[in-house]
Design a protein around this motif. Sequence first.
Motif, PDB file in Angstrom:
ATOM      1  N   UNK A 121      -5.460 -37.211  53.251  1.00  0.00           N
ATOM      2  CA  UNK A 121      -6.693 -36.504  53.537  1.00  0.00           C
ATOM      3  C   UNK A 121      -7.191 -35.837  52.261  1.00  0.00           C
ATOM      4  N   UNK A 122      -8.419 -36.127  51.883  1.00  0.00           N
ATOM      5  CA  UNK A 122      -9.024 -35.472  50.733  1.00  0.00           C
ATOM      6  C   UNK A 122      -9.404 -34.045  51.080  1.00  0.00           C
ATOM      7  N   UNK A 123      -9.180 -33.123  50.145  1.00  0.00           N
ATOM      8  CA  UNK A 123      -9.527 -31.714  50.342  1.00  0.00           C
ATOM      9  C   UNK A 123     -10.143 -31.182  49.057  1.00  0.00           C
ATOM     10  N   UNK A 124     -10.875 -30.087  49.181  1.00  0.00           N
ATOM     11  CA  UNK A 124     -11.395 -29.385  48.012  1.00  0.00           C
ATOM     12  C   UNK A 124     -10.658 -28.061  47.917  1.00  0.00           C
ATOM     13  N   UNK A 125     -10.064 -27.808  46.771  1.00  0.00           N
ATOM     14  CA  UNK A 125      -9.324 -26.573  46.552  1.00  0.00           C
ATOM     15  C   UNK A 125     -10.301 -25.408  46.351  1.00  0.00           C
ATOM     16  N   UNK A 126      -9.850 -24.180  46.561  1.00  0.00           N
ATOM     17  CA  UNK A 126     -10.747 -23.017  46.420  1.00  0.00           C
ATOM     18  C   UNK A 126     -11.448 -22.937  45.063  1.00  0.00           C
ATOM     19  N   UNK A 127     -10.825 -23.451  44.010  1.00  0.00           N
ATOM     20  CA  UNK A 127     -11.456 -23.416  42.690  1.00  0.00           C
ATOM     21  C   UNK A 127     -12.382 -24.608  42.444  1.00  0.00           C
ATOM     22  N   UNK A 128     -12.588 -25.443  43.487  1.00  0.00           N
ATOM     23  CA  UNK A 128     -13.511 -26.567  43.393  1.00  0.00           C
ATOM     24  C   UNK A 128     -12.898 -27.888  43.002  1.00  0.00           C
ATOM     25  N   UNK A 129     -11.624 -27.900  42.611  1.00  0.00           N
ATOM     26  CA  UNK A 129     -10.977 -29.164  42.247  1.00  0.00           C
ATOM     27  C   UNK A 129     -10.790 -30.045  43.473  1.00  0.00           C
ATOM     28  N   UNK A 130     -10.974 -31.347  43.275  1.00  0.00           N
ATOM     29  CA  UNK A 130     -10.708 -32.317  44.333  1.00  0.00           C
ATOM     30  C   UNK A 130      -9.208 -32.584  44.370  1.00  0.00           C
ATOM     31  N   UNK A 131      -8.662 -32.653  45.574  1.00  0.00           N
ATOM     32  CA  UNK A 131      -7.242 -32.902  45.747  1.00  0.00           C
ATOM     33  C   UNK A 131      -7.057 -33.722  47.023  1.00  0.00           C
ATOM     34  N   UNK A 132      -5.825 -34.057  47.329  1.00  0.00           N
ATOM     35  CA  UNK A 132      -5.527 -34.727  48.585  1.00  0.00           C
ATOM     36  C   UNK A 132      -4.127 -34.362  49.035  1.00  0.00           C
ATOM     37  N   UNK A 133      -3.971 -34.351  50.359  1.00  0.00           N
ATOM     38  CA  UNK A 133      -2.674 -34.152  50.982  1.00  0.00           C
ATOM     39  C   UNK A 133      -2.240 -35.523  51.476  1.00  0.00           C
ATOM     40  N   UNK A 134      -0.997 -35.861  51.229  1.00  0.00           N
ATOM     41  CA  UNK A 134      -0.473 -37.158  51.651  1.00  0.00           C
ATOM     42  C   UNK A 134       0.775 -36.927  52.491  1.00  0.00           C
ATOM     43  N   UNK A 135       0.909 -37.724  53.526  1.00  0.00           N
ATOM     44  CA  UNK A 135       2.099 -37.637  54.378  1.00  0.00           C
ATOM     45  C   UNK A 135       2.663 -39.036  54.538  1.00  0.00           C
ATOM     46  N   UNK A 136       3.871 -39.226  54.030  1.00  0.00           N
ATOM     47  CA  UNK A 136       4.560 -40.514  54.132  1.00  0.00           C
ATOM     48  C   UNK A 136       5.941 -40.238  54.722  1.00  0.00           C
ATOM     49  N   UNK A 137       6.265 -40.951  55.784  1.00  0.00           N
ATOM     50  CA  UNK A 137       7.549 -40.786  56.484  1.00  0.00           C
ATOM     51  C   UNK A 137       7.798 -39.328  56.876  1.00  0.00           C
ATOM     52  N   UNK A 138       6.744 -38.649  57.317  1.00  0.00           N
ATOM     53  CA  UNK A 138       6.877 -37.285  57.810  1.00  0.00           C
ATOM     54  C   UNK A 138       6.958 -36.205  56.749  1.00  0.00           C
ATOM     55  N   UNK A 139       6.890 -36.569  55.476  1.00  0.00           N
ATOM     56  CA  UNK A 139       6.950 -35.584  54.390  1.00  0.00           C
ATOM     57  C   UNK A 139       5.567 -35.417  53.778  1.00  0.00           C
ATOM     58  N   UNK A 140       5.141 -34.174  53.646  1.00  0.00           N
ATOM     59  CA  UNK A 140       3.815 -33.895  53.083  1.00  0.00           C
ATOM     60  C   UNK A 140       3.914 -33.402  51.648  1.00  0.00           C
ATOM     61  N   UNK A 141       2.972 -33.852  50.830  1.00  0.00           N
ATOM     62  CA  UNK A 141       2.822 -33.369  49.456  1.00  0.00           C
ATOM     63  C   UNK A 141       1.339 -33.426  49.120  1.00  0.00           C
ATOM     64  N   UNK A 142       0.973 -32.838  47.989  1.00  0.00           N
ATOM     65  CA  UNK A 142      -0.436 -32.827  47.599  1.00  0.00           C
ATOM     66  C   UNK A 142      -0.556 -32.962  46.088  1.00  0.00           C
ATOM     67  N   UNK A 143      -1.682 -33.533  45.663  1.00  0.00           N
ATOM     68  CA  UNK A 143      -1.940 -33.787  44.252  1.00  0.00           C
ATOM     69  C   UNK A 143      -3.421 -33.617  43.971  1.00  0.00           C
ATOM     70  N   UNK A 144      -3.756 -33.354  42.717  1.00  0.00           N
ATOM     71  CA  UNK A 144      -5.162 -33.382  42.314  1.00  0.00           C
ATOM     72  C   UNK A 144      -5.641 -34.824  42.435  1.00  0.00           C
ATOM     73  N   UNK A 145      -6.881 -34.987  42.830  1.00  0.00           N
ATOM     74  CA  UNK A 145      -7.467 -36.316  42.978  1.00  0.00           C
ATOM     75  C   UNK A 145      -8.018 -36.770  41.625  1.00  0.00           C
TER      76      UNK A 145
END
Length: 110
Positions: free
Chosen positions: A18-42
Amino acid sequence: MSALMIAHSSQLEDSGALGVTLPDGRAAFVVRVHGRSSAFENRCPHQGIGLEDKPDTFLEDGNELIQCRMHGALFLPESGECVFGPCLGRSLTPVPVSVDSEGNVYLARE
């Protein structure tokens, strides 16, 4: 340190993103694979462009690896390390998140 909710696990399939926008305006995304969630800058470390070609399409067809749609680079969802493509050995920029018992995904704020 306080936390800000940026997503809920119900917005992600067992393997999804899922793509998200961080409070400082940076584009990021949350990813969930095999029940584990992590996030990275897009932002691909190869050319600094966004990874997806359509909203929320951050995973390759098998839903196992993060993929840059521009040049096909593949990244591990646990660490963001590039394992195939023009940025081999480099990594996506991680965004620290945690998931509570209710499935809320929180961004750790500095």
